[in-house]
Design a protein around this motif. Structure first.
Motif, PDB file in Angstrom:
ATOM      1  N   MET A  10     -22.346 -10.591  -5.954  1.00  0.00           N
ATOM      2  CA  MET A  10     -21.636 -10.435  -4.717  1.00  0.00           C
ATOM      3  C   MET A  10     -20.433  -9.368  -5.030  1.00  0.00           C
ATOM      4  SD  MET A  10     -20.011 -13.238  -2.144  1.00  0.00           S
ATOM      5  CE  MET A  10     -19.177 -12.562  -0.736  1.00  0.00           C
ATOM      6  N   ALA A  11     -20.223  -8.350  -4.310  1.00  0.00           N
ATOM      7  CA  ALA A  11     -19.118  -7.326  -4.397  1.00  0.00           C
ATOM      8  C   ALA A  11     -18.059  -8.257  -4.221  1.00  0.00           C
ATOM      9  CB  ALA A  11     -19.418  -6.169  -3.433  1.00  0.00           C
ATOM     10  N   LYS A  12     -17.028  -7.596  -5.019  1.00  0.00           N
ATOM     11  CA  LYS A  12     -15.587  -8.042  -5.004  1.00  0.00           C
ATOM     12  C   LYS A  12     -15.022  -7.422  -3.524  1.00  0.00           C
ATOM     13  CE  LYS A  12     -10.953  -7.698  -7.467  1.00  0.00           C
ATOM     14  NZ  LYS A  12     -10.384  -6.743  -6.315  1.00  0.00           N
ATOM     15  N   ALA A  13     -14.373  -8.327  -3.000  1.00  0.00           N
ATOM     16  CA  ALA A  13     -13.383  -7.768  -1.639  1.00  0.00           C
ATOM     17  C   ALA A  13     -12.641  -6.686  -1.942  1.00  0.00           C
ATOM     18  CB  ALA A  13     -12.839  -8.977  -0.982  1.00  0.00           C
ATOM     19  N   ARG A  14     -12.679  -5.696  -1.135  1.00  0.00           N
ATOM     20  CA  ARG A  14     -11.497  -4.578  -1.287  1.00  0.00           C
ATOM     21  C   ARG A  14     -10.203  -5.183  -0.672  1.00  0.00           C
ATOM     22  NH1 ARG A  14     -14.602   0.475   1.352  1.00  0.00           N
ATOM     23  NH2 ARG A  14     -14.453  -1.104   3.065  1.00  0.00           N
ATOM     24  N   GLU A  15      -9.049  -4.631  -1.374  1.00  0.00           N
ATOM     25  CA  GLU A  15      -7.977  -4.398  -0.728  1.00  0.00           C
ATOM     26  C   GLU A  15      -7.509  -3.307   0.018  1.00  0.00           C
ATOM     27  OE1 GLU A  15      -5.463  -6.843  -0.657  1.00  0.00           O
ATOM     28  OE2 GLU A  15      -6.286  -8.249  -2.060  1.00  0.00           O
ATOM     29  N   VAL A  16      -7.591  -3.524   1.320  1.00  0.00           N
ATOM     30  CA  VAL A  16      -7.317  -2.275   2.385  1.00  0.00           C
ATOM     31  C   VAL A  16      -6.225  -2.385   2.974  1.00  0.00           C
ATOM     32  CG1 VAL A  16      -8.610  -1.061   4.185  1.00  0.00           C
ATOM     33  CG2 VAL A  16      -9.878  -2.078   2.437  1.00  0.00           C
ATOM     34  N   LEU A  17      -5.436  -1.291   3.180  1.00  0.00           N
ATOM     35  CA  LEU A  17      -4.221  -1.224   3.827  1.00  0.00           C
ATOM     36  C   LEU A  17      -4.553  -0.315   5.114  1.00  0.00           C
ATOM     37  CD1 LEU A  17      -1.109  -1.431   4.434  1.00  0.00           C
ATOM     38  CD2 LEU A  17      -0.775   0.320   3.064  1.00  0.00           C
ATOM     39  N   VAL A  18      -4.213  -0.692   6.306  1.00  0.00           N
ATOM     40  CA  VAL A  18      -4.307  -0.014   7.431  1.00  0.00           C
ATOM     41  C   VAL A  18      -3.064   0.283   8.082  1.00  0.00           C
ATOM     42  CG1 VAL A  18      -5.344   0.198   9.850  1.00  0.00           C
ATOM     43  CG2 VAL A  18      -6.744  -0.713   7.980  1.00  0.00           C
ATOM     44  N   ILE A  19      -2.540   1.532   8.164  1.00  0.00           N
ATOM     45  CA  ILE A  19      -1.089   1.803   8.730  1.00  0.00           C
ATOM     46  C   ILE A  19      -1.372   2.226  10.255  1.00  0.00           C
ATOM     47  CG2 ILE A  19       0.728   3.264   8.239  1.00  0.00           C
ATOM     48  CD1 ILE A  19       0.073   3.754   5.586  1.00  0.00           C
ATOM     49  N   GLY A  20      -0.785   1.396  10.966  1.00  0.00           N
ATOM     50  CA  GLY A  20      -0.855   1.646  12.432  1.00  0.00           C
ATOM     51  C   GLY A  20      -2.159   1.538  13.082  1.00  0.00           C
TER      52      GLY A  20
END
Length: 303
Positions: A1-11
């Motif tokens: 199972m792929a590791k969850a990504r850390e994603v930042l969405v600005i605005g």
């Protein structure tokens, strides 16, 4: 199972942004949404509050966190791009900036323009212009995006892609009101202001651009990329679909004497070549196939 990504969405947690965030969460990503606090983060996302124009506040809001991907929906100026670079260089593996077809506003071409028509590496950056003045920024939207791209192009320590988005339609929650402009005028028989010749343009459905941004977040290519559905639409075709859906007579056009015309009434060919994205693996839809849906969604929202 792929590791969850850390994603930042600005605005951008409405219209396109909320659809992108939903796709990221559905994929199992750990999503942080950063804005000024004017709206809550969607369920399942982490909320971070800061004015992205305030470098200290932005730095403090992110703390020591690092991210696999940052998607910046609200980078409009070179000043904002420089802040993003200073804060995020070295703490994200990929930075995706939402740019615009308006970077090509000075390109007068009879054929769809490729990304090379505006090379950000050749764009002059002037951070001393009054970018904080809303009226100035509105009048220089395309220039602000060009210069923001140029800042990123000169920053090799921040791997990035800039998505040049075609004119977006559909969804029923388009806060720009551009398609609603036509539904109202055609419904009431109000004349639509047009130039002597209204040229065609490329478009993309709101769901498709959300798919595209989600796809770009998972790729590793860099530089500008055009995002537009296959095919071009004239203003007549767009209004014709609205009239057909309304069951009314055809739209009434009125040639404008001055410079003010209706949205999408373009004085120049406003089409983008999407072949780079196609070569990289994205599959676009056909604009004429989804146009009836987009018009129906707008009519449903304005009924």
């Amino acid at each position: 199972m792929a590791k969850a990504r850390e994603v930042l969405v600005i605005g951008g947690n409405r219209y396109i942004g909320k659809r992108l965030i939903a796709r990221l969460l559905a994929a199992g990503d750990r999503v942080t949404v950063l804005n000024r606090g004017s709206s809550p983060a969607p369920p399942g996302a982490i909320r971070a509050t800061a004015d992205r124009n305030d470098e200290r506040a932005l730095t403090e809001a992110l703390g020591g966190r690092t991210f696999d991907v940052v998607v910046d929906q609200v980078c409009y100026t070179p000043r904002q791009a420089k802040i993003a670079h200073r804060v995020l260089a070295g703490r994200t593996g990929r930075y995706v900036m939402t740019s615009t077809v308006e970077v090509y506003e000075h390109q007068d071409s009879a054929v769809p323009v490729p990304e090379s028509a505006v090379d950000p590496r050749t764009v002059t950056v002037d951070t001393q212009l009054p970018w904080d003045d809303p009226e100035f920024l509105a009048r220089h939207y395309g220039e602000g995006k060009r210069q923001a791209e140029a800042v990123l192009a000169a920053a090799p320590d921040l791997p990035h892609a800039s998505v040049r988005v075609a004119h977006v339609l559909g969804g029923g929650d388009d806060f720009t009101g551009r398609l609603a402009h036509y539904t109202e005028r055609i419904r009431t028989g109000t004349p639509i202001a047009v130039p002597p010749v209204a040229h065609p343009a490329t478009y993309i459905h709101v769901e498709e651009i959300a798919d595209f941004l989600f796809w770009v977040a998972g790729e590793d290519f860099t530089g500008p990329v055009n995002a537009a559905s296959h095919g071009e639409l004239t203003l007549g075709e767009l209004c014709g679909e609205v009239a057909a859906r309304l069951g009314t007579d055809e739209a009434v056009f009125e040639v404008a004497e001055g410079t003010e015309v209706s949205p999408f009434a373009f004085r120049r060919h406003y089409a983008m070549d999407n072949s780079r994205a196609v070569r990289l693996g994205f599959v676009f839809g056909e604009v004429r196939q989804w146009l009836p849906k987009a018009v129906a969604e707008t009519l449903g929202a304005t009924a």
